[in-house]
Write an enzyme that holds these catalytic residues in place. Sequence first.
Site, PDB file in Angstrom:
ATOM      1  N   HIS A 144       0.820  -1.206   0.000  1.00  0.00           N
ATOM      2  CA  HIS A 144       0.000   0.000   0.000  1.00  0.00           C
ATOM      3  C   HIS A 144       0.857   1.261   0.000  1.00  0.00           C
ATOM      4  O   HIS A 144       1.985   1.259   0.489  1.00  0.00           O
ATOM      5  CB  HIS A 144      -0.934   0.002   1.209  1.00  0.00           C
ATOM      6  CG  HIS A 144      -1.909  -1.136   1.188  1.00  0.00           C
ATOM      7  ND1 HIS A 144      -2.451  -1.680   2.329  1.00  0.00           N
ATOM      8  CD2 HIS A 144      -2.435  -1.847   0.157  1.00  0.00           C
ATOM      9  CE1 HIS A 144      -3.278  -2.661   2.007  1.00  0.00           C
ATOM     10  NE2 HIS A 144      -3.272  -2.790   0.696  1.00  0.00           N
ATOM     11  N   VAL A 146       0.618   5.968  -0.523  1.00  0.00           N
ATOM     12  CA  VAL A 146      -0.025   7.223  -0.916  1.00  0.00           C
ATOM     13  C   VAL A 146       1.022   8.020  -1.670  1.00  0.00           C
ATOM     14  O   VAL A 146       2.168   8.125  -1.216  1.00  0.00           O
ATOM     15  CB  VAL A 146      -0.530   8.020   0.305  1.00  0.00           C
ATOM     16  CG1 VAL A 146      -1.139   9.345  -0.142  1.00  0.00           C
ATOM     17  CG2 VAL A 146      -1.546   7.211   1.091  1.00  0.00           C
ATOM     18  N   GLU A 147       0.637   8.586  -2.797  1.00  0.00           N
ATOM     19  CA  GLU A 147       1.638   9.247  -3.637  1.00  0.00           C
ATOM     20  C   GLU A 147       1.120  10.567  -4.190  1.00  0.00           C
ATOM     21  O   GLU A 147       0.048  10.619  -4.804  1.00  0.00           O
ATOM     22  CB  GLU A 147       2.020   8.324  -4.793  1.00  0.00           C
ATOM     23  CG  GLU A 147       3.126   8.841  -5.697  1.00  0.00           C
ATOM     24  CD  GLU A 147       3.612   7.732  -6.604  1.00  0.00           C
ATOM     25  OE1 GLU A 147       4.445   6.919  -6.136  1.00  0.00           O
ATOM     26  OE2 GLU A 147       3.142   7.653  -7.764  1.00  0.00           O
ATOM     27  N   ASN A 244      -9.673  -6.093  -5.533  1.00  0.00           N
ATOM     28  CA  ASN A 244      -9.851  -7.360  -4.804  1.00  0.00           C
ATOM     29  C   ASN A 244     -11.320  -7.483  -4.443  1.00  0.00           C
ATOM     30  O   ASN A 244     -11.765  -6.921  -3.434  1.00  0.00           O
ATOM     31  CB  ASN A 244      -9.014  -7.376  -3.509  1.00  0.00           C
ATOM     32  CG  ASN A 244      -7.537  -7.588  -3.746  1.00  0.00           C
ATOM     33  OD1 ASN A 244      -7.093  -7.779  -4.868  1.00  0.00           O
ATOM     34  ND2 ASN A 244      -6.757  -7.538  -2.688  1.00  0.00           N
ATOM     35  N   HIS A 294      -3.709  -4.185 -12.531  1.00  0.00           N
ATOM     36  CA  HIS A 294      -3.798  -3.118 -11.535  1.00  0.00           C
ATOM     37  C   HIS A 294      -2.444  -2.521 -11.202  1.00  0.00           C
ATOM     38  O   HIS A 294      -2.354  -1.592 -10.409  1.00  0.00           O
ATOM     39  CB  HIS A 294      -4.485  -3.625 -10.261  1.00  0.00           C
ATOM     40  CG  HIS A 294      -3.621  -4.445  -9.354  1.00  0.00           C
ATOM     41  ND1 HIS A 294      -2.875  -5.513  -9.790  1.00  0.00           N
ATOM     42  CD2 HIS A 294      -3.385  -4.356  -8.016  1.00  0.00           C
ATOM     43  CE1 HIS A 294      -2.225  -6.050  -8.766  1.00  0.00           C
ATOM     44  NE2 HIS A 294      -2.511  -5.364  -7.676  1.00  0.00           N
ATOM     45  N   ALA A 296       2.280  -2.961 -11.858  1.00  0.00           N
ATOM     46  CA  ALA A 296       3.419  -3.546 -12.557  1.00  0.00           C
ATOM     47  C   ALA A 296       3.574  -5.036 -12.265  1.00  0.00           C
ATOM     48  O   ALA A 296       4.042  -5.789 -13.110  1.00  0.00           O
ATOM     49  CB  ALA A 296       4.700  -2.802 -12.172  1.00  0.00           C
TER      50      ALA A 296
END
Length: 411
Positions: A144, A146-147, A244, A294, A296
């Site tokens: 997981h 945040v970017e 998912n 979803h 790489a």
Amino acid sequence: MSQQSPPWSVPTTGAASVTVFASARSWIESDAVAQCHQVAALDGMIHVAGMPDLHPGKGAPIGAAMTSNLLYPYLVGSDIGCGIAVFPVELKRAVPEQLARRFPDLDRPLDPVRDADDPAWAVVDDEIPAGHLDGLATVGRGNHFVELARIHEVLDPDHAARLGLAARDLVLIVHSGSRGLGERVLRDHTDRYGAGPAPDPAAYLARHDAAVRWGSLNRRLIAARVLHALGARPTGPVVDRCHNLVEIRDGAYLHRKGAAPGDGGDVLVAGTRGTLSYLVAAHAGPAANFSVAHGAGRKMSRADALRRGRAKHTVEELRRTPVGSIVVCGDRQLLFEEAPTAYKRIEQVIADLAEHGLATPAVSTVPLVTYKTAERPRGDAGAGRRDRPGAGAGAAGRRDRQDGGRGRGRS
């Protein structure tokens, strides 16, 4: 250990059909294809579609969409509702070093009493699904993130304009799931029925749907916390896709594990913290079980990434990526496990999606700041030095189990 698989994989007689949407140039492990065939042999299975980010998982492949006449909870996994959302951001200046220091502690949950005055609560307009408060507004570990990212290139101007996105715009990308809620749902099933099908699909789906809603709300809360901290106005997502989940389609159960709905909507296909990501217009058909990749997809297990990374990089090297972005991560082991080199080339994944007619790229994004977990105090011994090879293997194994073996959450 790795081998390339053809775009079309033929199952044994009597099993469900299997299709892997990857070219000869793609990195697809034979173990992942074997898992697709194992799933295809389950009772009631109809069709298994592997995405170009396909890789082995715990008991089932990650990056796959699987249709069956029976509902198998373990094919969805424990992080029900995990997905990626994209939020527009308005900031006058975006200096990565400065913004990285302003990210809030997203390991610390929001508490309705202690944090009653937190402005992030404004995005909650209904009851918290299932009344689940544990881990609320936190990212979680493993894959997981945040970017804060910038639109790097507009590849489809008309589509980007419909989304209100233009070159150089800022966006916040949030990848998180249902935290402990989905895990509880799966555990309650497996404690009684193991990897078998759900004897009461409606009962499972009721709890599953609550976890999916919780995951979406969690992404909105995370975004609101971050945007307030950065001095920006919280916005609604332009994209929010869960990867998912299980849905009923044409009377059958369509399970997705690390595969995003691709039947007409937009999907953020995540690269790594040191590469581009791509927002695509998805238009996958029945051969792909109406799904797209979803991310790489992992190329190395966490243990391999840890061992190889420690031999090549220092912690400080991994906190500044090849594209100039900053990584906020106080967990040194996680830095190595999630190194960009542990993943497949995102450009090849996107090329495969386009080549097989599953999606059309609209824009690419480049990271400025990627948050994994809160920074530790600077007094930690050994900061910036190479970790000794082999240390922490037990924790790596625990994360493997938590994330379904090799799942990225970046991917």
